[in-house]
Design a protein around this motif. Structure first.
Motif, short mmCIF file in Angstrom:
data_model
loop_
_atom_site.label_atom_id
_atom_site.label_comp_id
_atom_site.label_asym_id
_atom_site.label_seq_id
_atom_site.Cartn_x
_atom_site.Cartn_y
_atom_site.Cartn_z
N PHE A 1 -4.37 52.93 -32.86
CA PHE A 1 -4.90 52.96 -31.51
C PHE A 1 -4.20 54.05 -30.71
CE2 PHE A 1 -5.10 48.67 -33.17
CZ PHE A 1 -6.41 48.29 -32.91
N LEU A 2 -4.98 54.83 -29.96
CA LEU A 2 -4.38 55.77 -29.00
C LEU A 2 -3.93 54.97 -27.79
CD1 LEU A 2 -7.00 58.64 -29.29
CD2 LEU A 2 -4.60 58.75 -29.99
N HIS A 3 -2.72 55.23 -27.32
CA HIS A 3 -2.15 54.37 -26.28
C HIS A 3 -2.88 54.52 -24.95
CE1 HIS A 3 1.12 57.55 -24.93
NE2 HIS A 3 -0.09 58.05 -24.92
N THR A 4 -3.02 53.41 -24.23
CA THR A 4 -3.55 53.42 -22.87
C THR A 4 -2.44 53.69 -21.87
OG1 THR A 4 -3.25 51.03 -22.63
CG2 THR A 4 -5.38 51.79 -23.47
N SER A 5 -1.21 53.55 -22.31
CA SER A 5 0.00 53.79 -21.51
C SER A 5 1.16 53.83 -22.49
CB SER A 5 0.19 52.65 -20.49
OG SER A 5 1.55 52.57 -20.07
N PRO A 6 2.23 54.56 -22.18
CA PRO A 6 3.40 54.56 -23.07
C PRO A 6 4.34 53.39 -22.80
CG PRO A 6 3.77 56.10 -21.28
CD PRO A 6 2.37 55.55 -21.09
N GLU A 7 3.91 52.40 -22.04
CA GLU A 7 4.79 51.34 -21.54
C GLU A 7 5.56 50.61 -22.63
OE1 GLU A 7 4.65 47.56 -18.47
OE2 GLU A 7 2.84 48.68 -18.89
N TYR A 8 4.86 50.13 -23.66
CA TYR A 8 5.55 49.34 -24.68
C TYR A 8 6.61 50.16 -25.39
CZ TYR A 8 2.05 45.55 -24.30
OH TYR A 8 1.26 44.53 -23.86
N ALA A 9 6.27 51.39 -25.74
CA ALA A 9 7.24 52.24 -26.44
C ALA A 9 8.42 52.58 -25.54
CB ALA A 9 6.56 53.51 -26.93
N MET A 10 8.16 52.82 -24.27
CA MET A 10 9.25 53.15 -23.36
C MET A 10 10.17 51.95 -23.15
SD MET A 10 7.40 55.70 -20.58
CE MET A 10 8.92 56.32 -19.85
N LYS A 11 9.61 50.75 -23.14
CA LYS A 11 10.46 49.56 -23.00
C LYS A 11 11.31 49.34 -24.25
CE LYS A 11 7.88 47.14 -19.44
NZ LYS A 11 6.95 46.04 -19.10
N ARG A 12 10.82 49.76 -25.40
CA ARG A 12 11.67 49.72 -26.60
C ARG A 12 12.87 50.65 -26.44
NH1 ARG A 12 7.37 50.78 -31.32
NH2 ARG A 12 9.28 50.93 -32.58
N LEU A 13 12.65 51.81 -25.82
CA LEU A 13 13.78 52.71 -25.56
C LEU A 13 14.74 52.12 -24.54
CD1 LEU A 13 11.93 56.16 -25.43
CD2 LEU A 13 13.39 55.29 -27.26
N LEU A 14 14.20 51.46 -23.51
CA LEU A 14 15.06 50.81 -22.52
C LEU A 14 15.94 49.75 -23.19
CD1 LEU A 14 12.49 50.33 -19.62
CD2 LEU A 14 14.45 51.87 -19.58
N ALA A 15 15.33 48.94 -24.06
CA ALA A 15 16.09 47.91 -24.76
C ALA A 15 17.15 48.51 -25.68
CB ALA A 15 15.15 47.01 -25.55
N ALA A 16 16.90 49.73 -26.14
CA ALA A 16 17.86 50.42 -27.02
C ALA A 16 18.99 51.09 -26.24
CB ALA A 16 17.14 51.45 -27.87
N GLY A 17 18.94 51.03 -24.89
CA GLY A 17 20.03 51.52 -24.08
C GLY A 17 19.87 52.92 -23.52
N CYS A 18 18.63 53.41 -23.38
CA CYS A 18 18.42 54.78 -22.93
C CYS A 18 18.66 54.98 -21.44
CB CYS A 18 16.99 55.23 -23.27
SG CYS A 18 16.79 55.71 -25.00
N GLY A 19 18.72 53.93 -20.65
CA GLY A 19 18.89 54.11 -19.20
C GLY A 19 17.59 54.53 -18.54
N ASP A 20 17.68 55.12 -17.34
CA ASP A 20 16.49 55.58 -16.63
C ASP A 20 15.74 56.61 -17.48
OD1 ASP A 20 17.51 54.04 -14.59
OD2 ASP A 20 17.63 55.65 -13.13
N ILE A 21 14.42 56.42 -17.63
CA ILE A 21 13.63 57.32 -18.46
C ILE A 21 12.30 57.63 -17.79
CG2 ILE A 21 14.65 56.68 -20.68
CD1 ILE A 21 12.33 54.76 -21.14
N TRP A 22 11.70 58.77 -18.20
CA TRP A 22 10.38 59.14 -17.69
C TRP A 22 9.67 59.99 -18.74
CZ3 TRP A 22 7.95 63.86 -16.24
CH2 TRP A 22 8.70 65.01 -16.49
#
Length: 317
Positions: free
Chosen positions: A63-84
Motif C-alpha cells: 500500500f502507498l502510504h496515506t501519511s508517514p505517521e505510523y513509520a514516524m512513530k516507530r522512529l519516535l519509539a526508537a529514540g529519534c527525538g523531534d522529527i519531520w
C-alpha cells in the motif's frame, strides 16, 4: 495548452521551492531531525474516511502510504527525538479543486508538547514559510464546540442526529440516507459545508478539542479529543494530535475501524503490527501534525485549483 506541459507556472514552482526551503531552515533551527520513511508499506490505513492506493512489489500486496505517521512513530519509539519530513502521500478517490490523489505533506512531531503548544509551532512555521505579501496576523483559536455554535448554531457535543439533519435541511443541504443514523458523518457534513468555509477568512484559525468520537489517533479528555485542525481562507490546512501512546487503546481503535469497514462493505485492511509493536515498546510524550503543503501554496499564491500549484497533476502524470 499541450498535454505535456506543467500546469503550474515557473513563478509558482519557484514559490514552492522557496517555501519548502524555508520549512527546512525552520526545522533545522528548531532542532528537528529530517527523516525519510517508506512510501510503500505492508499495511494500509484502517481509517474509514481514507482510501488506500494499492500496489504490488516482488509479488506481494503493498500500500502507498496515506501519511508517514505510523513509520514516524516507530522512529519516535526508537529514540529519534523531534522529527519531520516532507513527502508525497497517496489517497484514492480524492480529486477536485483541493485534492489530487498524490500530494505533498509536511509532517512533524515534537516531544513534550500538547496540542495547544503544537498549534503555536504551526503558526511559527507558517510565518517562516509565507512570502511577505501573505504574512499572517496572530491566529484565532476556537474550540470545535464554539466554532459549530458560532457558525452553524448547533451544540456539537450534545445535539442528536435529527437536530443536525434539521440544521442541514434548513441550509438547503441534501443529506444522503446513509448519514441519517451517523451522527459523526452529519457533523462532518456541517463542518464541510457550513462552518469550515467561514474559518480563517481574515487570519489563520485553529479549531481544537474535537468530539471524542472523532479522536483518530489523539488521546481523549472526557468528551473531547486532544486534536486540532488549522484553517485559512476557509480551507483545512493541517490536522494535529496530542498523540495517543497507549497500545491497548490504539489496537482497540484499529479493531473498531475493522468492524466499521466490514459494516460499510469496505475492503479489509491489515493492522500495522510493527507500528503497534513500537507503541508497546513505548512512544514518548509527543504531539504531531500533518500540513497539506500544496494547499498552503494555493493560499500563498492565490491559486483557485490545486492543479495550479503542481507541476503535473494526476491527469498529466
Amino acid at each position: 495548452m499541450s498535454d505535456w506541459m506543467p500546469t503550474a507556472t515557473l513563478a509558482t514552482l519557484e514559490l514552492r521551492a522557496s517555501m519548502l526551503r524555508a520549512a527546512r531552515e525552520y526545522f533545522t533551527a528548531t532542532r528537528a531531525l529530517e527523516v525519510d520513511t517508506p512510501a510503500l508499506g505492508a499495511a494500509g490505513v484502517t481509517d474509514i474516511h481514507l482510501a488506500n492506493v494499492e500496489a504490488c512489489a516482488n509479488g506481494q500486496r503493498r500500500f502507498l502510504h496515506t501519511s508517514p505517521e505510523y513509520a514516524m512513530k516507530r522512529l519516535l519509539a526508537a529514540g529519534c527525538g523531534d522529527i519531520w519530513q516532507a513527502c508525497k502521500v497517496y489517497r484514492d478517490g480524492e480529486s477536485g479543486r483541493w485534492h489530487n490523489p498524490e500530494f505533498t505533506l509536511i509532517e512533524w512531531y515534537r516531544l513534550g508538547m500538547d496540542h495547544h503548544a503544537l498549534m503555536s509551532d504551526v503558526e511559527r512555521l507558517l510565518a517562516a514559510m509565507l512570502p511577505p505579501a501573505r504574512a499572517l496576523d496572530r491566529a484565532e483559536r476556537l474550540s470545535y464546540q464554539d466554532a459549530m455554535q458560532l457558525h452553524a448554531g448547533i451544540d456539537a457535543l450534545q445535539d442528536p442526529a435529527p437536530v443536525l439533519i434539521a440544521r442541514l435541511d434548513t441550509a438547503g443541504i441534501d443529506v444522503p440516507d446513509g448519514l441519517h443514523r451517523d451522527r459523526d458523518a452529519c457533523l462532518d457534513l456541517i463542518m464541510a459545508t457550513l462552518v469550515g468555509p467561514r474559518l480563517g477568512l481574515e487570519r489563520l484559525c485553529f479549531v481544537y478539542d474535537y468530539p471524542a468520537s472523532q479522536a483518530a489517533l489523539a488521546r481523549l479528555r472526557g468528551p473531547v479529543a486532544s486534536r486540532f485542525e488549522a484553517y485559512w481562507d476557509g480551507i483545512e490546512l493541517a490536522n494535529g494530535f496530542h498523540e495517543l501512546a497507549a497500545p491497548a487503546e490504539q489496537r482497540a481503535r484499529i479493531e473498531n475501524d475493522a468492524r466499521e469497514r466490514a459494516r460499510r462493505g469496505l475492503p479489509p485492511m491489515p493492522a500495522d503490527e510493527r507500528f503497534l509493536a513500537a507503541l508497546e515498546h513505548g512512544l514518548p510524550e509527543c504531539s504531531g501534525v500533518a500540513l497539506g503543503f500544496d494547499r498552503l501554496v494555493m493560499c500563498a499564491s492565490g491559486a483557485r485549483h490545486i492543479d495550479e500549484v503542481l507541476a503535473f497533476p494526476f491527469a498529466r502524470a
